[in-house]
Design a protein around this motif. Structure first.
Motif, short mmCIF file in Angstrom:
data_model
loop_
_atom_site.label_atom_id
_atom_site.label_comp_id
_atom_site.label_asym_id
_atom_site.label_seq_id
_atom_site.Cartn_x
_atom_site.Cartn_y
_atom_site.Cartn_z
N GLY A 45 0.80 -1.21 0.00
CA GLY A 45 0.00 0.00 0.00
C GLY A 45 0.83 1.26 0.00
O GLY A 45 1.13 1.85 -1.04
N PHE A 46 1.27 1.67 1.18
CA PHE A 46 1.90 2.98 1.32
C PHE A 46 3.24 3.07 0.59
O PHE A 46 3.51 4.03 -0.13
N LEU A 47 4.13 2.06 0.73
CA LEU A 47 5.42 2.13 0.03
C LEU A 47 5.26 1.94 -1.48
O LEU A 47 6.12 2.36 -2.26
N ALA A 48 4.18 1.30 -1.91
CA ALA A 48 3.94 1.10 -3.34
C ALA A 48 3.15 2.26 -3.95
O ALA A 48 2.80 2.21 -5.14
N GLY A 49 2.87 3.28 -3.17
CA GLY A 49 2.14 4.43 -3.69
C GLY A 49 0.65 4.20 -3.84
O GLY A 49 -0.02 4.91 -4.59
N ARG A 50 0.11 3.23 -3.12
CA ARG A 50 -1.33 2.97 -3.18
C ARG A 50 -1.91 3.09 -1.76
O ARG A 50 -2.11 2.10 -1.06
N PRO A 51 -2.13 4.29 -1.31
CA PRO A 51 -2.59 4.49 0.07
C PRO A 51 -3.94 3.85 0.36
O PRO A 51 -4.18 3.43 1.48
N LEU A 52 -4.83 3.80 -0.65
CA LEU A 52 -6.14 3.20 -0.40
C LEU A 52 -6.02 1.72 -0.06
O LEU A 52 -6.77 1.17 0.75
N VAL A 53 -5.06 1.05 -0.74
CA VAL A 53 -4.82 -0.36 -0.43
C VAL A 53 -4.33 -0.50 1.02
O VAL A 53 -4.76 -1.40 1.77
N GLY A 54 -3.42 0.40 1.40
CA GLY A 54 -2.93 0.37 2.78
C GLY A 54 -4.05 0.58 3.79
O GLY A 54 -4.14 -0.13 4.80
N VAL A 55 -4.91 1.55 3.50
CA VAL A 55 -6.03 1.81 4.42
C VAL A 55 -6.97 0.60 4.46
O VAL A 55 -7.50 0.23 5.52
N ALA A 56 -7.20 -0.04 3.31
CA ALA A 56 -8.09 -1.20 3.28
C ALA A 56 -7.54 -2.34 4.14
O ALA A 56 -8.29 -3.01 4.85
N TRP A 57 -6.22 -2.54 4.03
CA TRP A 57 -5.63 -3.60 4.87
C TRP A 57 -5.78 -3.27 6.36
O TRP A 57 -6.09 -4.15 7.17
N LEU A 58 -5.57 -2.03 6.73
CA LEU A 58 -5.72 -1.64 8.14
C LEU A 58 -7.18 -1.75 8.58
O LEU A 58 -7.47 -2.11 9.72
N ALA A 59 -8.12 -1.44 7.65
CA ALA A 59 -9.54 -1.55 7.99
C ALA A 59 -9.95 -2.99 8.22
O ALA A 59 -10.91 -3.27 8.97
N SER A 60 -9.24 -3.94 7.59
CA SER A 60 -9.59 -5.35 7.80
C SER A 60 -9.38 -5.76 9.26
O SER A 60 -10.06 -6.66 9.77
N VAL A 61 -8.44 -5.09 9.93
CA VAL A 61 -8.23 -5.39 11.35
C VAL A 61 -9.45 -4.99 12.16
O VAL A 61 -9.86 -5.67 13.11
#
Length: 560
Positions: A45-61
């Motif tokens: 997500g964040f290191l790959a320049g896709r913040p929405l993916v990063g947020v989605a992974w955190l939302a899964s928690v």
């Protein structure tokens, strides 16, 4: 400590335990997903320049946390299914122990405190320990599974120090339990000594014994101080164990960061591993160390004290291996209600073969019920012995006593009847009720499953219930201490004939001539001695028996 742990484990019911464990699985999801979500959020997500993916992974928690909350709710809803049966077993054991000591003539001043205070302490700590151990297992298993999914190399660097710290802590528990017991004993000893010294302070001062009293109390103070320092050293060991198992994995992972990165482990995976350590393994171990070191020790020590006072397991009687028929033997049997009272029974010798039917007669207050209580083991002879099948022990599997005031407890008819024979079938309960003459009463109450309200029964109805209960008992000796006095003569005859035909020996404290007429042997107590023999010869041998026969005959003569 092994005894207390084994007792707690044996008390776990299989089906509630499985449900308890299964509902713990959803609660493991947030921990198992947390580090993996962080790793994916960073790397993909964040290191790959896709913040929405990063947020989605955190939302899964967050979603997993909701599922975990549902599981936790179900876990606590089923906690009582494990804890309450454990408490009930402990109450029964505590009461049985107190009754066993009472039957043996030993006072037990602490029984009420154990029942109302210590049992509740053990129940509460038992529930807390179940939650604690389950939480540790759920969290640590979830974290270890997550570490393995993030990177096996990260797991290799974190799991060994964690396991080392856990193993060291478990190794200190036995020592901690011993130190806790020593501290409790020293505290009780100090309280006892201090109470005695303070209570006799004036006498000690008057006799110049001040220095002796100070030395006496000082020894107890020093012993308690040593016990407390030893307990503190154990607490320090626990802190060291937590440092090894909780902080060393974190330091090891940080120190191995360059080595892991050189082998292709990503920054997200390292950060995920740190997450598992910080919010999974470390808090789980900290809670376990703190909980077992506190409430766990209280559980072990308090449960140990309860088990020490529980009823001992049944001991084989000297008659084991021989047929148990209820043979009664008395030798020099003497009993008085107090050290300066005139003996109620004096030097009584009696041999009652198995299968006998004895009626005990005599004026009111002469000692008939005392003799019954001695045969039942409820009273301890002042001198001499009384044995049943060669055993002097008041074992409930050898003797059953039905007193004049029959006891019936709140519950169903079947529960009352099967109290001494829990494995009795319904057909056997019906047969026993029919034999004793209680079948009509049970039918009026609504059958075996009908609830009983003791206050709603007459004295005679309570006696019928108690007689049927005793009839079902496996004890070969049955003692009826005016247990049919509230029944009419026909009902009394039916009940006594049923007990006479029951395998074993029957002793009847007679209150009607009919009871003595039905017996094969008679024991006459007259206040100065005892006459024992066949019913047929007793009128010639005992003036008291002739007098009682005349009194009974006069009572049943029709009015002119």
């Amino acid at each position: 400590m092994r005894r207390e742990i084994s007792y707690g484990l044996r008390s776990l019911r299989r089906r509630p335990l499985w449900m308890f464990a299964l509902w713990s699985v959803p609660e493991a999801l947030p921990t198992a997903l947390s580090g993996l979500a962080v790793a994916r959020a960073v790397d993909d997500g964040f290191l790959a320049g896709r913040p929405l993916v990063g947020v989605a992974w955190l939302a899964s928690v967050l979603v997993a946390a909701c599922a975990g909350a549902l599981g936790a709710r179900q876990v606590f809803a089923r906690l009582g299914d494990l804890v309450e049966p454990f408490r009930d077993d402990l109450v029964r054991s505590t009461v049985d122990g107190a009754l066993d000591r009472a039957v043996r003539g030993r006072s037990d001043d602490g029984a009420l405190a154990r029942l109302t205070h210590q049992v509740e302490i053990v129940r509460d700590t038992y529930a807390g320990l179940l939650v604690l151990v389950r939480g540790f297992c759920v969290t640590s298993v979830g974290a270890i599974a997550g570490l393995a999914s993030v990177s096996p190399l990260v797991l290799i660097w974190t799991l060994p120090p964690f396991a080392l710290g856990l193993g060291l802590f478990l190794a200190t528990l036995g020592l901690a339990a011993r130190r806790q017991r020593e501290y409790v004993r020293s505290d009780e000893d100090l309280s006892t000594v201090a109470g005695r010294v303070l209570g006799g302070a004036r006498d000690l001062a008057a006799h110049g014994a001040r220095d002796w009293a100070l030395a006496l109390a000082g020894r107890s103070v020093d012993a308690q101080a040593r016990a407390e320092r030893a307990l503190a050293r154990v607490a320090a060991l626990r802190t060291l164990c937590f440092a090894v198992g909780g902080w060393l994995p974190l330091l090891a992972l940080l120190a191995a960061g360059p080595w892991l990165a050189a082998r292709g482990v990503t920054a997200g995976a390292i950060l995920g591993g740190l997450t598992y350590v910080l919010i999974g393994l470390q808090p789980a171990l900290g809670s376990l160390v703190q909980g077992l070191g506190g409430s766990g020790l209280r559980f072990v020590v308090t449960l140990g004290r309860l088990l020490d006072t529980a009823a001992p397991p049944p001991r084989p009687s000297p008659a084991s291996g021989r047929p148990r028929g209820g043979a009664v033997s008395a030798r020099g049997l003497t009993f008085a209600y107090g050290p300066h009272a005139e003996p109620v029974l004096r030097d009584l010798d009696l041999d009652l073969p198995a299968g006998s039917h004895l009626a005990v007669v005599g004026p009111s207050g002469i000692g008939k019920s005392t003799f019954a209580s001695l045969c039942a083991g409820l009273l301890t002879p002042g001198a001499g012995t009384v044995t049943v099948d060669g055993s002097p022990e008041p074992a409930p599997d050898l003797r059953v006593l039905i007193p004049q005031e029959a006891y019936v407890f709140t519950g169903t008819v079947a529960e009352n009847l099967s109290y001494h024979s829990a494995d009795a079938s319904r057909a056997r309960l019906d047969r026993a009720a029919e034999a004793v003459g209680a079948a009509g009463l049970i039918a009026r109450l609504g059958g075996l499953d009908a609830p009983i309200r003791p206050a709603g029964l007459s004295a005679g109805e309570r006696q019928l219930i108690a007689l049927t209960r005793a009839y079902l008992s496996p004890a070969p000796l049955a003692i009826l201490d005016e247990a049919t006095c509230h029944l009419d003569p026909a009902a009394e005859e039916r009940a006594e004939k049923a007990f006479a035909e029951r395998p074993g020996t029957l002793i009847v404290i007679a209150h009607r001539i009919s009871s003595a007429e039905r017996a094969g042997t008679v024991l006459v107590l007259d206040g100065t001695g005892a006459v024992f023999g066949d019913r047929a010869t007793m009128p010639e041998r005992s003036p008291m028996f002739r007098e009682l026969l005349g009194h009974w005959d006069a009572q049943i003569q029709p009015a002119s």
